[in-house]
Scaffold this active site. Sequence first.
Site, PDB file in Angstrom:
ATOM      1  N   ASP A 212      28.731  36.304 -48.165  1.00 22.43           N
ATOM      2  CA  ASP A 212      28.252  35.520 -46.814  1.00 22.43           C
ATOM      3  C   ASP A 212      27.763  36.550 -45.918  1.00 22.43           C
ATOM      4  OD1 ASP A 212      28.201  32.847 -45.553  1.00 22.43           O
ATOM      5  OD2 ASP A 212      29.004  34.149 -43.883  1.00 22.43           O
ATOM      6  N   ASP A 229      14.597  33.287 -42.449  1.00 17.50           N
ATOM      7  CA  ASP A 229      14.304  33.100 -43.890  1.00 17.50           C
ATOM      8  C   ASP A 229      13.697  34.550 -44.283  1.00 17.50           C
ATOM      9  OD1 ASP A 229      15.039  30.550 -43.688  1.00 17.50           O
ATOM     10  OD2 ASP A 229      12.974  29.752 -43.626  1.00 17.50           O
ATOM     11  N   GLU A 255      23.411  31.016 -45.850  1.00 13.96           N
ATOM     12  CA  GLU A 255      23.382  32.550 -46.069  1.00 13.96           C
ATOM     13  C   GLU A 255      24.500  32.659 -47.141  1.00 13.96           C
ATOM     14  OE1 GLU A 255      25.821  31.139 -42.070  1.00 13.96           O
ATOM     15  OE2 GLU A 255      24.043  30.558 -43.508  1.00 13.96           O
TER      16      GLU A 255
END
Length: 344
Positions: A212, A229, A255
């Site tokens: 993460d 992005d 994410e």
Amino acid sequence: MKYQDSLEQASEKAAQVKVFLQRAGLAAHPVNYAVCYDYISGHHAALCTAIEHKLSAKTPFDDFIMADLYSRYLTPANPQQEQLLQDASGIVSRLTGYTDLAAEQVADYLQQLDFSLLQLQQQQQNGENILSAVEQLRQQTQEFRSGQYQLQQQLEQANQQSHQLRHELEQLKLQRQLDPLTGLYNRSAMQHQLELWFTEQPGRRVAAIAIDLDHFSRFNQDYGSAIGDVILSKVARKISSYVQSSGLPVRAGGEEFLILLPDVDLRSASEIAEQVRRGVEKLRFVSARSKKALPKVTISLGVSLYQHSENWYQFLARTTDVLTLAKQRGRNQVASETMLALPA
């Protein structure tokens, strides 16, 4: 709303969705909310049946399950896929027609051949001139040959179309397995691969690394989702570079990423996770617009090993718990499932 609910109806359903999410311990992000709202609305029978089955089986809901439900029942139909299916149906219909025509032509020719041979035999016995019968047989043979040639041309064309269609279907299949932003595999591909590994070898050892990006929501707020992005895509590429061909790099959602490693023990998986952490930490990003350096991106990682007493949903949920431990310990670090029983 999706079902043209009134404001009052939408508010009532939103309250029910909130209760469902709270009871399941789920975050109210778009995927979870969409699944719950459709379930509360009751307009999707297959989705309702799947959720009711999990509720009756007392299966714990998590983000993995919710994303799987969303992918299975709520993802919009792909127009390209529909067109390919229509093309495939058309080719199959044409091939069936050509086959039926070929069988009919062969049957007619054999019938005419039998009749002509009978005529030849009778004329020969009666001492009659058989040239006319031979000429008729020659004409019938020529017509049959011409029909077969045309049919062969049609079959070759259909064969070329089928090869092209097969290629397009393979490309579509690959697209359906990949996340469009990062190019990593998606949840559907992950589930299929896990089931394949465990079917091939029920006692197979599989390690999972949950990843993460640290404080990424804040990063998106400060710099915008477009730059976010780009960061996700480059981090995904770096993560993928540490995965050999036997492993599976996955974008789990938002994410969050996963690396699945078959035939790897917990220690080796933890070492790979540390390499990934260091590799991402060394990345440097510069804004293309302002030319200014962006904040350093770090990741937290959780490593676990599949236990054969659990299903793969429980396996991935446990991996997420280990990832949460890494965040609780300060982020930008690797946590192993062996730490779950240790004090923080």
